[in-house]
Design an enzyme around this catalytic site. Structure first.
Site, PDB file in Angstrom:
ATOM      1  N   GLY A 575       7.589   9.681  14.998  1.00 59.29           N
ATOM      2  CA  GLY A 575       8.271   9.802  13.715  1.00 59.29           C
ATOM      3  C   GLY A 575       7.313   9.529  12.584  1.00 59.29           C
ATOM      4  O   GLY A 575       6.097   9.402  12.786  1.00 59.29           O
ATOM      5  N   GLY A 576       7.871   9.435  11.371  1.00 56.97           N
ATOM      6  CA  GLY A 576       7.044   9.199  10.206  1.00 56.97           C
ATOM      7  C   GLY A 576       6.320   7.874  10.259  1.00 56.97           C
ATOM      8  O   GLY A 576       5.247   7.710   9.691  1.00 56.97           O
ATOM      9  N   PHE A 577       6.898   6.908  10.949  1.00 58.97           N
ATOM     10  CA  PHE A 577       6.301   5.582  11.074  1.00 58.97           C
ATOM     11  C   PHE A 577       5.083   5.622  11.994  1.00 58.97           C
ATOM     12  O   PHE A 577       4.072   4.982  11.755  1.00 58.97           O
ATOM     13  CB  PHE A 577       7.351   4.623  11.643  1.00 58.97           C
ATOM     14  CG  PHE A 577       6.884   3.203  11.808  1.00 58.97           C
ATOM     15  CD1 PHE A 577       6.137   2.826  12.921  1.00 58.97           C
ATOM     16  CD2 PHE A 577       7.200   2.239  10.872  1.00 58.97           C
ATOM     17  CE1 PHE A 577       5.723   1.519  13.093  1.00 58.97           C
ATOM     18  CE2 PHE A 577       6.784   0.928  11.033  1.00 58.97           C
ATOM     19  CZ  PHE A 577       6.041   0.563  12.145  1.00 58.97           C
ATOM     20  N   GLY A 578       5.202   6.366  13.085  1.00 60.29           N
ATOM     21  CA  GLY A 578       4.166   6.409  14.100  1.00 60.29           C
ATOM     22  C   GLY A 578       4.770   6.798  15.429  1.00 60.29           C
ATOM     23  O   GLY A 578       5.785   7.496  15.481  1.00 60.29           O
ATOM     24  N   LYS A 593       7.048   0.310  18.768  1.00 60.57           N
ATOM     25  CA  LYS A 593       6.798   1.283  17.697  1.00 60.57           C
ATOM     26  C   LYS A 593       5.513   0.884  16.973  1.00 60.57           C
ATOM     27  O   LYS A 593       5.465  -0.144  16.298  1.00 60.57           O
ATOM     28  CB  LYS A 593       7.992   1.327  16.749  1.00 60.57           C
ATOM     29  CG  LYS A 593       7.893   2.418  15.699  1.00 60.57           C
ATOM     30  CD  LYS A 593       9.247   2.775  15.099  1.00 60.57           C
ATOM     31  CE  LYS A 593       9.831   1.703  14.233  1.00 60.57           C
ATOM     32  NZ  LYS A 593      11.021   2.187  13.490  1.00 60.57           N
ATOM     33  N   ASP A 690      18.754   4.438   4.869  1.00 59.95           N
ATOM     34  CA  ASP A 690      18.278   5.570   5.663  1.00 59.95           C
ATOM     35  C   ASP A 690      19.180   5.804   6.873  1.00 59.95           C
ATOM     36  O   ASP A 690      18.718   5.929   8.010  1.00 59.95           O
ATOM     37  CB  ASP A 690      16.833   5.333   6.115  1.00 59.95           C
ATOM     38  CG  ASP A 690      16.126   6.636   6.491  1.00 59.95           C
ATOM     39  OD1 ASP A 690      16.624   7.720   6.105  1.00 59.95           O
ATOM     40  OD2 ASP A 690      15.077   6.564   7.158  1.00 59.95           O
TER      41      ASP A 690
END
EC number: 2.7.11.1
Length: 872
Positions: A575-578, A593, A690
């Site tokens: 995802g956008g986080f990693g 994560k 979110d």
């Protein structure tokens, strides 16, 4: 018109001596004669052939007594003795049963001047930690019978007698009768018996063995009613097991052109009623005869339309929603239709009052552990150690401190058994108190080894074992490691030498240095003491936090991350986080994560999520196991959610079965509960910012938990309803009002959740440029103008859903995505509405198909005109 009084006023007549009856199977019956001695005594009551036994094996307190002879002559034997409770505020019976089982519980109270004082007491009876009702007797010679239908939430049931300052509590008999689990269904709460009536000239009442569940039916007859009966057998093979004696009789109005009307009044105007009605046509009708009628209550509110009872076959009608009244008064009317040539009839009627059990029970494993600790150390004389260890808070056991997280079960966080004459070894039951922070076993006569399980109790910070001269003071290596890391304080006797195990060898160490060491950590003890004082004073205001969390206790090094992920071997997602990896931490699966160095989510968001999850705990929020903040390596370690996110499951990317309507409703309500907790259960409140289907994760049982709190923001606690902030979130789910004004409020989350609801029911993308109406909100709204809800529901459901529930959830979702935040509901309201949708689906699944074959109907959806909505 017939007024129905609470049948419990008359149930005591069911205990007078009657003719003997034939015995039937009493499988599952628990019949206790309270105060019967000796403890292994049993007998069979000759008028019912029910076998009673002493209550002594179910309770460890109380005194036995016998009612005066003048009151015994006309009463059944189980009312001759009593158990009274002069000591302690709360005294409880304990039953080991099976969670989710449904029981009829009957408690009988016959004072009969057992104490010679001729003063009738008043007291309360509790079911678990929640109040059932107050026990009030009309006189020395009068009795009272209380009934409840209750579904167990744990494998243990506790029934407690509680003092109110108006005399000594007592009880005569206690009876538990198992019921079929698909009967007496409710949306919530338990059922208090108000009336259970049948219609016959004789006998005056029916119970076991004519009723295999030992329900007591009281004859209801009088002006305006006419009894009819048959000698033929009636098919009673539905789950309610209505007795033949009830099924073979019925009442009709004396004036065939008039309706049947039954009135009753509940003592609490806010109380609601559940009504279960049993019907069978027991007359042989002529070719041109029709018996058809409508059922309404309180001036015309529809209950069931055009009912035609089955010929010689019992049908049981009930509503999945309780009946309510603004003043506590109810009037149930049965009125024949224009087609009918015969008057309405009814064979049996049951009326119950809803009892919402407000107190949550302590975690089941911890309750079991405390009961075993009580038995191991013979602590039955501790008068406060009765009932639930933590709940209600006013009856918390002496020596315990508990945490009370909002919307979750109480947990035990400290246990003090100092100076209790404990003998033997330290019981491993203590290890089951997994939230324990402080343990004091000092000044006892304990012996044996210091158990290694202390090292595995990760939240345990302080152990006091001083004053146990027989205790072997050799410290296991695993505990020594925690002492060395200063994550645990261990206090031993000042007068003995303790043995410290170093590198596999035992070494005697004089206690003087140890005492100095203890003095060296005295400041830490002071801090702990202050911590507990503050926690006690602010327990109510901090329900959403867990006081046991020590931040560095959750910190994990990067080498440990490499080890638990096996060098990042298995990728769960990106995802956008990693990237999210699978891991194992101490034989427990976790999700790791890792923050990508190029991630748009920086250290600020990472830190915000860690701080939030360290203090916020709820069963519908993904739990943080730990975090890594090691140089440039940032990681969040979560509990593992085996079935991934909701979006994957909806899209079919994970394969497997299509999520059923039942699955979807349950996922929706659980995700809503997590979000509602952030809004109302946290201090300060939180806005998620979110909410979307990829942030709703599913465990192995498809239980839903809300995840990804990196964008969450604190909500003002000074009465302000919003904060000004830079817009953040996911396109398509973003509140347009927030996007336009930069004003963030809880209603921004409500908007996002409304979009999620629409995804759940339609399985359509949030935005789709191929549609004339690109956004899902607009598309659903335009489709609904055609009045056909089927056109928007996921075709993979194959029509297997409750239409009324589908309308309800779509209308709720559209209310959530209203462009004006002021017109959106709160999450608390959303949770309530979704629970109703779940109840509708449960009733449909347990009802319509089964009821067609088993002879009973959930009539909340039986009127086609009312429950098949067209355009709205």
């Amino acid at each position: 018109m017939k007024s129905i009084h609470g049948f419990l006023l008359f149930l005591i007549t069911a205990y007078v001596i009657l003719e003997s009856v034939q015995a039937q199977d009493q499988l599952g019956f628990i019949s206790l004669d309270c105060g019967l001695v000796p403890k292994n005594a049993t007998y069979t009551e000759k008028t019912t052939n029910i076998t009673y036994k002493s209550d002594a094996n179910y309770i460890d307190s109380g005194l036995v007594g016998r009612i005066s002879a003048e009151y015994k002559a006309q009463l059944q034997q189980q009312t001759w003795t009593v158990r009274s409770f002069p000591e302690g505020e709360r005294n409880c019976y304990n039953f080991n049963l099976t969670a989710k089982s449904r029981y009829l519980i009957r408690a009988t109270f016959t004072y009969g001047n057992y104490d010679g004082l001729r003063q009738v007491p008043k007291f309360d009876i509790h079911i678990g930690p929640s109040k059932w009702t107050s026990v009030k007797l009309d006189g020395v010679g009068n009795g009272a019978v209380l009934e409840m239908i209750h579904v167990l939430t744990q494998d243990r049931l506790q029934i407690c007698l509680v003092k109110t300052g108006k005399g000594i509590p007592f009880i005569s008999s206690l009876e538990l009768r198992p019921l079929n689990n698909n009967t007496y269904l409710t949306q919530s709460g338990s059922l208090i018996g108000f009336a259970r009536v049948f219609f016959s000239a004789t006998p005056t009442f029916i119970r076991y063995d004519e009723d295999i569940h030992d329900r007591v039916w009281v004859r209801q007859f009088g002006n305006g009613l006419k009894s009819i009966s048959t000698d033929l057998l009636v098919d009673t093979s539905n789950p309610y097991d209505v007795p033949q004696a009830v099924a073979k009789t019925a009442c009709v109005p004396s004036n065939a052109s008039q309706p049947l009307i039954f009135d009753w009044t509940l003592d609490n105007i806010t109380s609601q009623s559940y009504v279960y009605m049993h019907f069978a046509e027991i007359q042989t009708l002529k070719d041109n005869d029709i018996r058809e009628f409508n059922i309404t209550y309180n001036g015309g509110q529809n209950v069931y339309s055009y009912l035609r009872p089955e010929k010689f076959e019992i049908s049981t009608l009930f509503d999945s929603k309780p009946l309510s009244s603004p003043d506590g008064s109810f009037s149930l009317s049965f009125t024949k239709t224009g087609n009918s040539t015969l008057p309405p009839l009814i064979n049996g009627l049951e009326i119950y009052k809803v009892l919402d059990l407000l107190e949550l029970e302590t975690d089941q494993d911890e309750v079991s552990a405390m009961i075993n600790i009580k038995a191991t150390y013979d602590l039955s004389k501790k008068v406060s150690w009765q009932g639930d260890p933590c709940a209600p808070k006013s009856y918390q056991w002496e020596g315990l401190n508990c945490s009370y997280p909002n919307s979750d079960q109480p947990r035990i966080i400290s246990l003090n058994l100092a100076e209790n004459k404990l003998t033997g070894t330290i019981t491993p039951e203590i290890s089951k108190l997994t939230q324990l922070i402080e343990l004091d076993l000092s000044k006892n006569d304990l012996s044996g080894e210091i158990p290694e399980f202390f090292a595995d109790m990760k939240l345990l910070k302080l152990i006091n074992l001083s004053g146990n001269l027989g205790l072997n003071s050799t410290i296991p290596d695993s505990i020594q490691q925690r002492l060395d890391s200063k994550s645990l304080i261990l206090i031993l006797s000042k007068t003995v030498t303790k043995t410290v195990t170093l590198k596999g060898k035992s070494k005697k160490v004089p206690m003087i240095p140890i005492v100095a060491s203890v003095a060296g950590v005295f400041a830490l003890l002071v801090i702990l003491a202050i911590f507990f004082v503050v926690r006690r004073k602010n327990g109510e205001s901090n329900k959403g936090t867990n006081p046991s969390i020590i931040t560095k206790e959750r910190r994990i090094t990067y080498p440990e991350v490499l080890k638990m992920t096996n060098n990042f071997e298995r990728v769960l997602g990106k995802g956008g986080f990693g990237t999210v990896y699978h891991g194992n931490l101490e034989d427990t699966q976790v999700a790791v994560k890792m923050l990508s160095h190029s991630s748009a989510q920086g250290y600020k968001e990472f830190k915000a999520e860690v701080e939030l999850l360290l203090r916020v705990h709820h069963r519908n929020l993904v739990g943080l196991v730990g975090y890594c903040d090691d140089g440039d390596n940032l990681a969040l370690i979560y509990e593992y959610m085996a079935n991934g996110d909701l979006k994957e499951n909806m899209s079919g990317k994970r394969g497997g079965n299509v999520l059923t309507w039942e699955n979807r409703m349950q996922i929706a309500v659980e995700a809503a509960q997590g979000l509602e907790y952030l809004h109302n259960g946290c201090t300060p409140p939180m806005v998620h910012r979110d909410v979307k289907t990829t942030n709703i994760l599913l465990n192995e049982r498809y239980g839903a938990k809300l995840a990804d709190f990196g964008l969450s923001r604190s909500f003002p606690v000074d009465g302000e309803s919003h904060v000004s902030t830079v817009v953040a979130g996911t396109p398509g789910y973003l509140d347009p009002e927030y996007y336009r004004t930069n004003w963030l409020s809880e209603k921004s989350d409500v908007y996002s959740f409304g979009v999620v609801l629409l995804e759940i029911v339609t399985n359509q993308p949030v935005t789709d440029k191929t549609r004339e109406r690109t956004h899902i909100n607009e598309w659903v709204g335009s489709m609904l103008t055609k009045g056909d809800i089927k056109s928007i529901l996921d075709p993979k459901l194959m029509g297997d859903y409750d239409t009324n529930g589908a309308w309800k959830i779509v209308e709720l979702a559209l209310a959530c995505v209203n462009p004006s935040s002021n017109r959106r509901p709160t999450m608390a309201h959303v949770v309530t509405e979704l629970n109703e949708c779940v109840a509708l689906e449960n009733a449909r699944r347990q009802g319509r198909e089964e009821m067609h074959t088993s002879g009973y109907v959930d009539f909340s959806r039986s009127s086609a005109s009312e429950f098949s909505p067209g355009a709205r």
